[in-house]
Design an enzyme around this catalytic site. Structure first.
Site, mmCIF file in Angstrom:
data_model
loop_
_atom_site.group_PDB
_atom_site.id
_atom_site.type_symbol
_atom_site.label_atom_id
_atom_site.label_comp_id
_atom_site.label_asym_id
_atom_site.label_seq_id
_atom_site.Cartn_x
_atom_site.Cartn_y
_atom_site.Cartn_z
ATOM 1 C CE LYS A 1 -4.275 1.605 2.225
ATOM 2 N NZ LYS A 1 -5.300 1.718 3.261
ATOM 3 C CD GLU B 1 -19.619 -2.196 8.650
ATOM 4 O OE1 GLU B 1 -18.639 -1.450 8.262
ATOM 5 O OE2 GLU B 1 -19.886 -3.380 7.977
ATOM 6 N NE ARG C 1 -21.343 -2.057 5.368
ATOM 7 C CZ ARG C 1 -19.870 -2.081 4.946
ATOM 8 N NH1 ARG C 1 -19.757 -2.615 3.812
ATOM 9 N NH2 ARG C 1 -19.021 -1.475 5.799
#
Length: 638
Positions: A291, A381, A409
């Protein structure tokens, strides 16, 4: 951007992936270098998601080089990693408009390009969506056969939906290719046993090289075909598990696993993709990428460079860090984080839960001092909410800190696993209302409406940091019920935020200013715009009372009655959808109680709001001070 031909001689010739595929393979590393140089230059002055896209450059180039996009489908997950994809698909010259009003969206969206095959803004949906596309293509007998590739990264594989998609892919005839872009990061550092597992898979380069050579040899002899594929795969998995004493989770699902490979080794990656592109059945290619690759500061600190804002290219200095933050009001999430820590120090039963957003929600403030009382559950979540329910059932006081649009969600979990049992869970909902440049997938415009429909749940929205602190104190120390507190992204507007906390009476608002011509009711921090509008209306001779409701549920009926008894027009203002929000709660209350005051409702109409600055979007949707002032004057008949 000026002089792109000179700066980027190869990239400037690529207006579509078809142009990319005309280049000889030995030119592609230079294309990757130019993409990185372009992104560094652009994102240093036009901020966006930086580190993920930098790490995925080789993957992006390889995908568009090997596959015939847009006929072949690439389904991106989240979209943090897709800036290079935008550059290669005809949007290079407009990239400077990224995340601006009327410009490019910060995430892939089919509304913008045929190369963006599916909406990508929330994590973990790529595998399910791509599987649907693959099955649809097979059922319609597309010719030539269409390749469908799901690219899942930034820890999205840890989301439950990703595993539901994998499980279905293993049991449905398809030729889906899943690419796991594994960079060890989500936004905060990746957590959980799955991350450890992916980091320690024992599939070696020697093993993969041997398997590929053997596969190509068998295919050349006509011995590798669909009729024996399943038996070979199961035998292969069994032998490998026996030798390594480890079962591959993907091959355990009978999904062919390849990797891990270096996802930043472009030529090797192209070779692997060409080898496996026409294989039958579901496959997973595991790539390890860096990354922030290509920009040293981002490689060293990928979390801070996920979305760094403006920065100095040469020094790596993030320009926001140059400012004197001691003289800047804290953000609402920082007020939440500091208040949470203060309360937790006094009450050992308070624990905090984050879904891969410790720093974004500022739960990291408590984690630094009380790591054993903070739980980062990853991009999960629904699990976060049910986990909180379990903690509350046995006596703890969990605080669930999640962005508004991500909490969507977990809606069933809020209902089934918390509110039916009336468990003592506090939902601290960050990024409520219009959030700005991230657009439709990230605005928190539906929270008040969808939470207002849930029985047993107290729903509130503070207008200022002092009220936020009081609501947190009330939720954790004065109540034993589910409690939602919704607040926005951005500055709290004052340095004097660390006020003493007191109990906030449930279902009681406050009058901010008196008036005789119009009654204005607001909830949340849109109160600031309303206060300005009341002052502007007064300059034009209109006297407007202003009520801060604080609670959507239970709503302050005494305050509603006082406003209605004046017989004057009533205006409701909210930074959220009108369908089910404050106005939708006030209007039927008035009718039920026999009131017929003229009424106007200001908020977000039944639509998705695109990207732009918060100020621009509030103006476009009629909830800026000037728009509110016009409505006050109109309602007053002056």
């Amino acid at each position: 951007m000026a002089n792109t031909d000179n700066k980027y001689p190869l990239l400037s010739t690529i207006d579509s992936p078809a142009d990319l595929r005309k280049l000889p393979v030995e030119e592609l590393p230079r294309v990757c270098q130019e993409i990185r140089e372009f992104l560094i230059e652009e994102l240093s002055v036009h901020p966006g998601h930086f580190a993920s896209s930098m790490g995925a450059v080789e993957l992006t180039v390889a995908l568009h080089y090997v596959f015939d996009t847009p006929y072949d489908r690439i389904v991106w997950d989240v979209g943090h990693q897709a800036y290079g994809h935008k550059l290669l698909t005809g949007r290079r010259d407009r990239f400077s408009t990224n995340r601006t009003l009327g410009g490019l969206c910060g995430f892939p969206t089919p509304k913008e390009s045929e190369y963006d095959t599916f909406t990508a803004g929330h994590a973990s949906n790529s595998i399910s969506a791509a599987l649907g596309m693959a099955v649809a293509s097979a059922m319609q007998h597309d010719q030539p056969p269409r390749h469908v590739i799901a690219v899942i990264g930034d820890a999205s594989i840890s989301g439950g939906l990703a595993f539901e998609g994998l499980n279905n892919a293993a049991n449905t005839p398809n030729n889906l290719l899943v690419i796991l872009n594994d960079n060890d990061m989500s936004i905060d550092e990746n957590v959980g046993s799955l991350n450890s597992y992916l980091s320690n898979l024992t599939t070696s380069k020697k093993y993969n090289n041997f398997r590929y050579k053997l596969y190509r040899f068998l295919k050349h002899l006509g011995l590798a075909n669909d009729s024996i594929k399943g038996r070979i795969l199961r035998f292969n998995n069994s032998v490998k598990s026996l030798i390594s004493n480890e079962q591959n989770i993907f091959e355990g699902l009978n999904i062919r696993y390849f990797g891990p490979f270096d996802g930043n080794d472009l030529l090797r990656l192209i070779s692997v993709l060409q080898d496996i592109k026409d294989m039958q059945g579901p496959r997973l290619l595991h790539l390890r990428t860096i990354k922030g690759k290509g920009y040293e500061p981002a490689e060293k600190n990928p979390s801070e460079w996920h979305a760094p804002g403006k920065f100095d290219i040469h020094t790596g200095e993030r320009l926001d860090n140059i400012e004197d933050n001691s003289q800047k009001p804290p953000k609402y999430q920082e007020v939440f984080g500091e208040t949470l820590l203060q309360l937790a120090k006094k009450d050992p039963k308070i624990v905090a839960i984050s879904a891969a957003m410790l720093s974004g929600t500022s739960i990291s403030i408590m984690q630094k001092e009380m790591p054993d009382r903070v739980f980062d559950v990853g991009i999960s979540e629904g699990h976060a909410v049910t986990f909180a329910g379990g903690l509350a059932k046995d006596g703890m006081k969990p605080v669930v800190g999640i962005y508004s649009s991500f909490l969507q969600r977990a809606y069933d979990h809020i209902i089934h696993d918390v509110c039916i049992q009336k468990l003592h869970v506090t939902f601290c909902i960050d990024r409520g209302g219009i959030v700005g440049e991230d657009g439709a997938t990230h605005h928190g415009l539906l929270d008040l409406a969808y939470l207002n429909a849930v029985p047993n749940l107290i729903v509130s929205a503070p207008a200022d940091p002092a009220t936020l602190r009081n609501l947190m104190y009330t939720a954790l120390e004065c109540q034993d019920a589910p409690f939602a507190i919704r607040y926005p992204r951005g500055s709290c507007g004052t340095l004097d935020w660390d006020t003493p906390m007191t109990s906030q009476p449930i279902g009681k608002g406050r009058m901010l200013s008196q008036g005789t011509d119009v009654m204005l009711l607001s909830i949340g921090t849109i109160s600031e715009e309303c206060t300005k509008a009341v002052a502007m209306a007064a300059e034009k001779g209109v006297s407007c009372a202003h009520y801060d409701m604080i609670f959507l549920k239970p709503i302050d009926e005494d305050m509603l009655r006082n406003a209605a008894n004046t017989g004057k027009p009533i205006i409701t203002v909210e930074d959220g959808t009108l369908n089910g929000g404050l106005g939708s709660a006030v209007a039927p209350w008035l009718l039920r109680h026999g009131y017929h005051n003229p009424m106007a409702m200001l908020g977000i109409d039944d639509k998705f709001v695109e990207h732009g600055t918060v100020a621009q979007l509030k103006q476009l949707n009629g909830i800026d001070p000037e728009s509110i002032t016009r409505q006050i004057i109109k309602s007053a008949g002056k």
